[in-house]
Design a protein around this motif. Structure first.
Motif, short mmCIF file in Angstrom:
data_model
loop_
_atom_site.label_atom_id
_atom_site.label_comp_id
_atom_site.label_asym_id
_atom_site.label_seq_id
_atom_site.Cartn_x
_atom_site.Cartn_y
_atom_site.Cartn_z
N UNK A 26 0.83 -1.21 0.00
CA UNK A 26 0.00 0.00 0.00
C UNK A 26 0.86 1.26 0.00
N UNK A 27 1.87 1.29 0.87
CA UNK A 27 2.75 2.47 0.94
C UNK A 27 3.49 2.65 -0.38
N UNK A 28 4.01 1.57 -0.95
CA UNK A 28 4.73 1.68 -2.22
C UNK A 28 3.81 2.15 -3.35
N UNK A 29 2.60 1.66 -3.39
CA UNK A 29 1.68 2.08 -4.44
C UNK A 29 1.29 3.55 -4.29
N UNK A 30 1.02 4.00 -3.08
CA UNK A 30 0.67 5.40 -2.87
C UNK A 30 1.83 6.29 -3.27
N UNK A 31 3.04 5.92 -2.83
CA UNK A 31 4.21 6.74 -3.19
C UNK A 31 4.45 6.70 -4.69
#
Length: 87
Positions: A26-31
């Motif tokens: 999730x964090x990687x996709x948002x970033x």
């Protein structure tokens, strides 16, 4: 008691892997989606929604397949035990 503790520990370990994978993805996709810059509130909501759906869907699919394979392996072991008893 030992079997119950083992099941709880296995369940806890699998759940932590699932949640950790979800969080990292999730964090990687948002970033990644927000890399070009977020210009409006609507764009931020779209980025969060897409990232959440991808991050929740992929681990969920992997989790489902993992549990299904475990059940099939258990069933296969039971069948082998029956075949050994018949021989």
């Amino acid at each position: 008691m030992k079997k119950k503790l083992k099941k709880v520990l296995i369940w806890f370990f699998e759940l932590s892997l699932f949640c950790g994978y979800f969080y990292i993805l999730f964090v990687n996709l948002v970033c990644g989606f927000g890399y070009g810059g977020i210009e409006s509130r609507g764009q931020a909501i779209k980025i969060l929604a897409v990232a959440f759906l991808l991050a929740a869907g992929l681990p969920g699919l992997i989790w489902y397949q993992h549990r299904r394979i475990m059940k099939l392996e258990k069933l296969m072991d039971e069948v082998f035990d029956i075949v050994k008893k018949v021989k």
